[in-house]
Scaffold this motif. Structure first.
Motif, PDB file in Angstrom:
ATOM      1  N   GLY A 134      50.297  29.492  37.705  1.00  0.00           N
ATOM      2  CA  GLY A 134      49.763  30.581  36.891  1.00  0.00           C
ATOM      3  C   GLY A 134      50.633  31.816  36.995  1.00  0.00           C
ATOM      4  N   GLY A 135      50.023  32.941  36.764  1.00  0.00           N
ATOM      5  CA  GLY A 135      50.745  34.204  36.706  1.00  0.00           C
ATOM      6  C   GLY A 135      51.123  34.746  38.079  1.00  0.00           C
ATOM      7  N   VAL A 136      51.590  36.011  38.045  1.00  0.00           N
ATOM      8  CA  VAL A 136      52.077  36.663  39.258  1.00  0.00           C
ATOM      9  C   VAL A 136      51.299  37.947  39.496  1.00  0.00           C
ATOM     10  CG1 VAL A 136      54.096  37.754  40.317  1.00  0.00           C
ATOM     11  CG2 VAL A 136      54.407  35.791  38.819  1.00  0.00           C
ATOM     12  N   ILE A 137      50.931  38.195  40.742  1.00  0.00           N
ATOM     13  CA  ILE A 137      50.371  39.487  41.127  1.00  0.00           C
ATOM     14  C   ILE A 137      51.198  39.967  42.313  1.00  0.00           C
ATOM     15  CG2 ILE A 137      48.372  40.711  42.068  1.00  0.00           C
ATOM     16  CD1 ILE A 137      46.592  38.649  40.688  1.00  0.00           C
TER      17      ILE A 137
ATOM     18  N   MET B 134      38.667  36.934  44.499  1.00  0.00           N
ATOM     19  CA  MET B 134      39.881  36.151  44.258  1.00  0.00           C
ATOM     20  C   MET B 134      40.246  36.301  42.785  1.00  0.00           C
ATOM     21  SD  MET B 134      38.527  32.932  46.447  1.00  0.00           S
ATOM     22  CE  MET B 134      36.823  33.315  46.053  1.00  0.00           C
ATOM     23  N   PRO B 135      41.397  36.906  42.479  1.00  0.00           N
ATOM     24  CA  PRO B 135      41.743  37.110  41.077  1.00  0.00           C
ATOM     25  C   PRO B 135      42.037  35.790  40.372  1.00  0.00           C
ATOM     26  CG  PRO B 135      43.597  37.680  42.470  1.00  0.00           C
ATOM     27  CD  PRO B 135      42.463  37.338  43.388  1.00  0.00           C
ATOM     28  N   ALA B 136      41.756  35.753  39.090  1.00  0.00           N
ATOM     29  CA  ALA B 136      42.088  34.591  38.263  1.00  0.00           C
ATOM     30  C   ALA B 136      42.806  35.124  37.032  1.00  0.00           C
ATOM     31  CB  ALA B 136      40.823  33.837  37.856  1.00  0.00           C
ATOM     32  N   ILE B 137      43.841  34.432  36.616  1.00  0.00           N
ATOM     33  CA  ILE B 137      44.591  34.858  35.440  1.00  0.00           C
ATOM     34  C   ILE B 137      44.544  33.764  34.397  1.00  0.00           C
ATOM     35  CG2 ILE B 137      46.849  35.513  34.521  1.00  0.00           C
ATOM     36  CD1 ILE B 137      47.540  36.747  37.147  1.00  0.00           C
TER      37      ILE B 137
ATOM     38  N   ASN C  10      42.715  29.914  38.809  1.00  0.00           N
ATOM     39  CA  ASN C  10      42.181  30.688  39.925  1.00  0.00           C
ATOM     40  C   ASN C  10      43.262  31.059  40.939  1.00  0.00           C
ATOM     41  OD1 ASN C  10      42.627  28.396  41.424  1.00  0.00           O
ATOM     42  ND2 ASN C  10      40.497  28.035  41.966  1.00  0.00           N
ATOM     43  N   GLU C  11      42.838  31.865  41.912  1.00  0.00           N
ATOM     44  CA  GLU C  11      43.751  32.493  42.863  1.00  0.00           C
ATOM     45  C   GLU C  11      44.695  31.520  43.558  1.00  0.00           C
ATOM     46  OE1 GLU C  11      42.637  32.571  46.485  1.00  0.00           O
ATOM     47  OE2 GLU C  11      44.388  33.684  47.155  1.00  0.00           O
TER      48      GLU C  11
ATOM     49  N   VAL D 235      43.426  44.719  33.397  1.00  0.00           N
ATOM     50  CA  VAL D 235      44.534  44.049  32.726  1.00  0.00           C
ATOM     51  C   VAL D 235      43.968  42.884  31.930  1.00  0.00           C
ATOM     52  CG1 VAL D 235      46.697  42.815  33.059  1.00  0.00           C
ATOM     53  CG2 VAL D 235      46.075  44.667  34.614  1.00  0.00           C
ATOM     54  N   PRO D 236      44.209  42.824  30.620  1.00  0.00           N
ATOM     55  CA  PRO D 236      43.636  41.718  29.849  1.00  0.00           C
ATOM     56  C   PRO D 236      44.141  40.381  30.337  1.00  0.00           C
ATOM     57  CG  PRO D 236      45.174  43.002  28.511  1.00  0.00           C
ATOM     58  CD  PRO D 236      45.001  43.735  29.797  1.00  0.00           C
ATOM     59  N   GLY D 237      43.240  39.436  30.500  1.00  0.00           N
ATOM     60  CA  GLY D 237      43.605  38.115  31.001  1.00  0.00           C
ATOM     61  C   GLY D 237      43.314  37.944  32.477  1.00  0.00           C
ATOM     62  N   VAL D 238      43.032  39.041  33.169  1.00  0.00           N
ATOM     63  CA  VAL D 238      42.763  38.966  34.604  1.00  0.00           C
ATOM     64  C   VAL D 238      41.274  39.126  34.846  1.00  0.00           C
ATOM     65  CG1 VAL D 238      43.276  39.921  36.880  1.00  0.00           C
ATOM     66  CG2 VAL D 238      45.009  39.999  35.087  1.00  0.00           C
TER      67      VAL D 238
END
Lengths: 713, 208
Positions: free
Chosen positions: A151-154, A91-94, A98-99, A77-80
């Motif tokens: 930040g974003g949502v997962i 640990m994902p970062a968007i 960071n996570e 996914v672009p941005g991830v």
């Protein structure tokens, strides 16, 4: 269907005797079908904004042979991107955040990390073999999705419960297994559902294990990268006139997980949980209630690779008990407007104790109490208004209030000597209770003027309170401070009681063009800008000497930061005719700049410019893909953390699979040319440092031939 | 006389039910739409056309037109001939199919036999009903399934009854479809020609 016909006959027989019909026709005129799509559109602004992406079970299945690390799956996914950790704990970062700053939900519930090194982040409790779908939102998200994040949502989802349609028992499921040559990784997973019309039970279980992996080229083995874990869960669902009731219980156990970029390894992680859910639909709206309870026991020590230079024994035990609930009301107040009201509560209680080591002068005679009776309680509420002005235009505005209460008890060091003893005394003299009042809001606008054109604009103000370690880590000694930190850089970290919550203002936009026709092309551009006040970065306290290297002792401090960038993705169908099958080209590009405005330097672990290109081809049951990835050199580095620069690299992966009836056999060659490269976000290879004194960044995976088998029934 | 007619109606109805039903599967797959039985017009109402049965509006040609307009690509080998399941790229963001985007109701094909004025009026009225329901279409709730709601209107367009004639297996989906039809009421008043032909309608919902 047979059932309804049967009842039709019965009712007609009955009515034939009792009914005197006037001359009235009984045919039902059929209307065309109404399609309700969950995909992105102005109508689904609250659940599927344009900056989002959803990975379906099909897509997860394609990549489950390659990795057991759910966070790494999301890198398409672009941005991830993913900050490296253990074999299943990246640990994902968007978009540079960071996570810890993201809103990560598993089955709609938050999961607390229970480790000073964040070794057990929420996604580590999921396994690609049994994940049914993942929703990612990289831009502005509505406040109804959660708070306490900037930040974003997962959102990782298990499948919604399925029920049988007739009187026959429904049995369906999926079984997968895989083997990876690099690291001798293997594992398997099973999902099994049995359902009647009103009851549904789903079991999902998985096991995965691997040894140390090899870096590409001449990088050799990467120490402390072995892992093993199992996840088991049983979900029960009951649907009746009142609504849907669900209960899910699960158990996770990992006997070991090496962390190449930490001084410690995970030597045991046990977590059990119970989730409850009720969903009801009424004429006035719908109600959704979720509740969760979780108990996690996390232990750290040294695995074999680190015992050489680190020593034999340094037990560190963290226990976290969490509980919480979410209540959401969805109220359609008119044909145009929907009002959403919600309230949530989450409690986290933590004890982080490092038992004394028998016979050690330094680590004894008392246990080191890192976090003693720590707690982090969040209570929040939100109101959101969504307006569907037309099929082409929707808007959404929401406001949220969160109250975060944190506290921690008295602490002590191993003994009365050194910097730790003085630090404990100073810490205990202070009041540790902190209350934050966090106001957040977000506004989204979605407009699709003509078929094939969509655009979205969003603004959000989000606030995140510090976590327990950012506020309450108190040790000032070299060793005790180096036990804190999830940055994988080998530095030591000290908490700051006076930290203020981070407040971020984000502006994000997305613009998508789609070609018409059955196999249309598409292009999506998503620029963004985030400015964070009181961003929790670090200031340097001192230098530390460790095994002939110099690292820094840092303290968390509020500073200012900004992030801006662009995510681009596109799909181009190439051909689609019977004999030659179908083929398409997909591409993504991500550009990110993260800057610390207080010291004028780049922020830590910002993913360099990178692009991915994939050529996919399907003919009959055979599918294949050639993937190419290019990552620019990492030249923007955080000098405060001694972050090293990195060279640019290119990777080629080859993926093939053959599907026949319900079977799917996949063969996947990762890093086809065995390119040696360093992970830009992998951190420093402390496992290698402790094994044989070599200091280097964590290498990326070398060539691996992966084989997978999947059966659906 | 009326009683005899009613009895005849019931006997013929029973005969029709026991005969094998042609079940027309909806394009979206997943549960068949029960084509509610079509009864012959009682002898009291003569119609201009010689059609022995009232002809409900047929959807298949409409569905086919909708498929052609759909921009969602699909590379899955077992792609159904129906509205295609969203492919990975499409699932990233796919606006409503073109036909729906422009709020255009797929035009009903003309009845099989002739261009009866009553049938044309019925088709036009069905278009209005569909538009009104589609405008109040709920947002996607990430559940998949198909169901059919049968509803009856009175002479003024008010909703008399609505029920789930074909369940999807998931009660939440069924309730959502039912609520959509109920809350889209009141509907426009049907013209007299349409009212004479009966005001029982069935609308399939497909959730993805």
């Amino acid at each position: 269907m047979i059932v309804s016909r049967h009842s039709l006959r019965l009712s007609l027989l009955a009515s034939a005797c009792l009914w005197q019909l006037p001359a009235m026709a009984q045919e039902a005129t059929e209307l065309p079908q109404v399609d309700v799509d969950s995909a992105t559109s102005p109508a689904n602004l609250a659940t599927a904004p344009l900056t989002g992406a959803t990975l379906s079970r099909e897509e997860v299945r394609t990549f489950q042979t390659r990795s057991s690390d759910t966070a790494r799956l999301l890198q398409g996914v672009p941005g991830v991107s993913a900050n490296g950790g253990g074999g299943f704990s990246s640990m994902p970062a968007i978009r540079g955040l960071n996570e810890q700053r993201l809103n990560i939900l598993v089955d709609g519930h938050p999961i607390d990390s229970a480790c000073p090194n964040d070794m057990n982040p929420p996604l580590s409790y999921t396994d690609p073999l049994t994940v049914q779908g993942i929703k990612v939102i990289t831009g502005v998200s509505p406040v109804s999705m959660g708070g306490d994040s900037i930040g974003g949502v997962i959102a990782v989802e298990s499948a919604a419960p399925v029920f049988a349609k007739g009187s026959k028992l429904l049995i369906k499921g999926e079984a997968s297994s895989f083997f990876r040559s690099n690291g001798d990784g293997f594992g398997g997973g099973l999902s099994l559902t049995m359902a009647t019309r009103n009851l549904s039970a789903t079991y999902s279980g998985s096991y995965t294990e691997a040894g140390n992996y090899d870096g590409g080229g001449d990088h050799g083995a990467v120490r402390s990268s072995e892992f093993a874990k199992t996840d088991q869960a049983l979900a029960l669902a009951w649907q009746n006139g009142l609504g849907l009731f669900e209960l899910k219980g699960g158990y996770h156990f990992s006997p070991y997980e090496g962390f190449p970029n930490q001084y410690m390894d995970m030597t045991s992680n046990t977590s059990w949980y119970l989730n409850g859910h009720y969903a009801g639909l009424f004429d006035w709206g719908s109600l959704d209630i979720k509740g969760h309870v979780r108990d996690t026991d996390h232990e750290m020590n040294f695995l074999a690779d680190k015992r050489g230079l680190a020593g034999r024994d340094m037990p560190m035990n963290t226990q976290v008990k969490s509980a919480g609930y979410t209540i959401k009301f969805d109220l359609p107040v008119s044909s145009r407007d929907t009002l959403r009201l919600g309230h949530d509560y989450h409690h986290q209680g933590m004890d982080d104790v490092w038992p004394a080591v028998a016979g050690s002068m330094m680590m004894g005679p008392n246990p080191y109490l890192n976090i003693n009776g720590g707690r982090r309680d969040r209570i929040g509420g939100f109101a959101e208004w969504e307006a569907r002005w037309s099929d082409k235009l929707s808007s959404l505005a929401g406001l949220r209030y969160d109250r975060v209460l944190m506290n921690s008890g008295t602490v002590q060091g191993y003994n009365g000597m050194g910097a730790d003893a003085a630090a404990a005394t100073a810490f205990n003299a202070l009041n540790h209770r902190r209350v934050d009042h966090n106001w957040s809001g977000s506004v989204l606008l979605s407009y699709a003027p003509v078929a094939g054109v969509s655009m979205e604009l969003g603004y959000a103000r989000k606030v995140r309170s510090p976590n327990l370690y950012e506020r309450y880590s108190w040790g000032r000694g070299s060793m005790s401070s180096r036990m804190i930190g999830w940055f994988g850089d080998g530095n030591g970290y000290v908490g700051n009681l006076d930290l203020k919550p981070e407040r971020a203002d984000t502006l994000s936009a997305a613009f998508e063009l789609r070609g018409t026709g059955k196999q249309g092309w598409s292009l999506k551009l998503a620029p963004y800008y985030t400015h964070v006040d009181d961003y929790i970065d670090v200031v340097k306290l001192a230098n530390l000497s460790v095994l002939g290297t110099t690292v820094a002792q840092l303290q968390f401090a509020n500073q200012k930061a900004e992030f801006y960038g662009l995510d681009v993705s596109g799909v181009l169908p190439l051909w689609d005719d019977g004999a030659r099958g179908s083929a398409r080209l997909t591409a993504t590009l991500s550009y990110l700049q993260g800057e610390n405005l207080t010291d004028g330097g780049p922020l830590y672990h910002q993913m360099p410019l990178h692009a991915k290109l994939a050529l996919e081809h399907k003919v009959g049951g055979l599918e294949g893909a050639l993937e190419y990835e290019w990552v620019d050199g990492k030249t923007r580095v955080d000098a405060t953390r001694n972050e090293p620069q990195g060279a640019s690299y290119q990777l080629v992966n080859l993926r093939t699979a053959y599907s026949w009836k319900q079977f799917r056999l996949s063969l996947d060659v990762e890093n086809l040319f065995d390119t040696g490269y360093d992970l830009p976000l992998g951190g420093m290879s402390l496992g290698d440092l402790l094994a044989d004194g070599v200091q280097r960044p964590v290498p990326g995976r070398g060539r691996s031939v992966n084989v997978g088998l999947n059966v659906r029934f | 006389m009326a009683a005899l007619a009613a009895l005849l109606v019931h006997i013929v109805a029973l005969a029709l039910i026991w005969a094998p039903q042609p079940v027309r599967r909806p394009p979206a797959g997943n549960g068949g739409v029960v084509k509610l039985f079509a009864l012959p017009q009682p002898e009291g109402t003569l119609r201009a056309s010689s059609a022995p049965e009232a002809v409900p509006v047929h959807a298949p040609p409409i569905a086919r037109a909708r498929i052609a307009a759909s921009p969602a690509p699909s590379l899955l080998p077992a792609a159904p001939a129906a509205p295609v399941a969203p492919s990975p790229a499409a699932s990233l963001s796919s606006p409503l199919p073109a036909a729906v985007m422009n709020a255009a109701v797929p035009s009903a094909s003309p009845p099989v036999r002739g261009t009866d004025r009553a049938d044309a009026a019925r088709a036009a009225y069905v278009r209005l009903l569909w538009q009104q329901i589609a405008q109040r279409r709920p947002a996607g709730i990430s559940l998949a399934g198909s169901c059919t709601i049968a509803f009856r209107l009175d002479g003024q367009g008010r909703l008399i009854s609505a029920e789930i004639s074909q369940a999807s297996g998931n009660m939440l989906l069924d309730k959502l479809a039912l609520r959509t039809v109920r809350q889209a009421a009141p509907y426009p008043a049907p013209p007299a020609m349409v009212a004479d032909g009966g005001l029982l309608f069935a609308i399939p919902f497909s959730f993805r």
